[in-house]
Design a protein around this motif. Sequence first.
Motif, mmCIF file in Angstrom:
data_model
loop_
_atom_site.group_PDB
_atom_site.id
_atom_site.type_symbol
_atom_site.label_atom_id
_atom_site.label_comp_id
_atom_site.label_asym_id
_atom_site.label_seq_id
_atom_site.Cartn_x
_atom_site.Cartn_y
_atom_site.Cartn_z
ATOM 1 N N VAL A 1 0.846 -1.188 0.000
ATOM 2 C CA VAL A 1 0.000 0.000 0.000
ATOM 3 C C VAL A 1 0.883 1.240 0.000
ATOM 4 O O VAL A 1 1.819 1.340 0.799
ATOM 5 N N GLN A 2 0.600 2.158 -0.890
ATOM 6 C CA GLN A 2 1.312 3.442 -0.924
ATOM 7 C C GLN A 2 0.318 4.566 -0.689
ATOM 8 O O GLN A 2 -0.818 4.513 -1.166
ATOM 9 N N LEU A 3 0.774 5.557 0.037
ATOM 10 C CA LEU A 3 -0.084 6.672 0.403
ATOM 11 C C LEU A 3 0.573 7.979 -0.017
ATOM 12 O O LEU A 3 1.804 8.124 0.102
ATOM 13 N N ALA A 4 -0.222 8.939 -0.479
ATOM 14 C CA ALA A 4 0.305 10.238 -0.889
ATOM 15 C C ALA A 4 -0.664 11.318 -0.448
ATOM 16 O O ALA A 4 -1.833 11.317 -0.855
ATOM 17 N N GLU A 5 -0.171 12.239 0.363
ATOM 18 C CA GLU A 5 -0.993 13.331 0.857
ATOM 19 C C GLU A 5 -0.907 14.546 -0.059
ATOM 20 O O GLU A 5 0.115 14.773 -0.727
ATOM 21 N N SER A 6 -1.954 15.328 -0.052
ATOM 22 C CA SER A 6 -1.976 16.610 -0.758
ATOM 23 C C SER A 6 -2.973 17.518 -0.072
ATOM 24 O O SER A 6 -3.771 17.066 0.760
ATOM 25 N N GLY A 7 -2.930 18.788 -0.432
ATOM 26 C CA GLY A 7 -3.919 19.728 0.081
ATOM 27 C C GLY A 7 -3.437 20.653 1.180
ATOM 28 O O GLY A 7 -4.191 21.512 1.623
ATOM 29 N N GLY A 8 -2.209 20.474 1.621
ATOM 30 C CA GLY A 8 -1.700 21.360 2.663
ATOM 31 C C GLY A 8 -1.490 22.774 2.131
ATOM 32 O O GLY A 8 -1.576 23.029 0.928
ATOM 33 N N GLY A 9 -1.225 23.696 3.035
ATOM 34 C CA GLY A 9 -0.993 25.070 2.631
ATOM 35 C C GLY A 9 -0.964 25.986 3.826
ATOM 36 O O GLY A 9 -0.882 25.538 4.971
ATOM 37 N N SER A 10 -1.031 27.265 3.542
ATOM 38 C CA SER A 10 -1.001 28.292 4.587
ATOM 39 C C SER A 10 -2.332 29.020 4.616
ATOM 40 O O SER A 10 -2.818 29.460 3.567
ATOM 41 N N VAL A 11 -2.900 29.137 5.802
ATOM 42 C CA VAL A 11 -4.169 29.847 5.970
ATOM 43 C C VAL A 11 -4.090 30.687 7.233
ATOM 44 O O VAL A 11 -3.219 30.487 8.079
ATOM 45 N N GLN A 12 -5.034 31.580 7.367
ATOM 46 C CA GLN A 12 -5.132 32.375 8.583
ATOM 47 C C GLN A 12 -6.044 31.684 9.584
ATOM 48 O O GLN A 12 -6.826 30.786 9.228
ATOM 49 N N THR A 13 -5.948 32.097 10.818
ATOM 50 C CA THR A 13 -6.807 31.549 11.867
ATOM 51 C C THR A 13 -8.269 31.634 11.458
ATOM 52 O O THR A 13 -8.725 32.666 10.954
#
Length: 122
Positions: A1-13
């Motif tokens: 099984v291989q896993l790949a994350e995406s969707g991270g970033g910088s946001v404000q509170t």
Amino acid sequence: VQLAESGGGSVQTGGSLTLSCAVSGSIGSDSCVGWFRQAPGKEREGVAGIKYHGTPTYVDSVKGRFTISQDGDRNRVYLQMNSLKPEDTAMYYCAAGYRVPEPLDQRHYTSWGQGTQVTVSS
């Protein structure tokens, strides 16, 4: 099984992000997929987990703000994050394991992604 994350970033509170974990390979009905995070200088902690057939589990600090979900064929597992706080800043990882008794316990997970960075500014 291989896993790949995406969707991270910088946001404000108070902002929102949706992380996605792409799952490659066979993942059976006794499997569990979890989201974990590690902030600088801190230990990795379990954030949310979901078994193939089961109720999602969340760490107390994200209950009511984060939602874990999976698509029907379990090719993707998502982590919807709302009302983000600076203390949510961390590298987020998804992981898969089998016969996991406690979805937030990383010791039972055998496959891990590379992580995606989430930064929340005040």
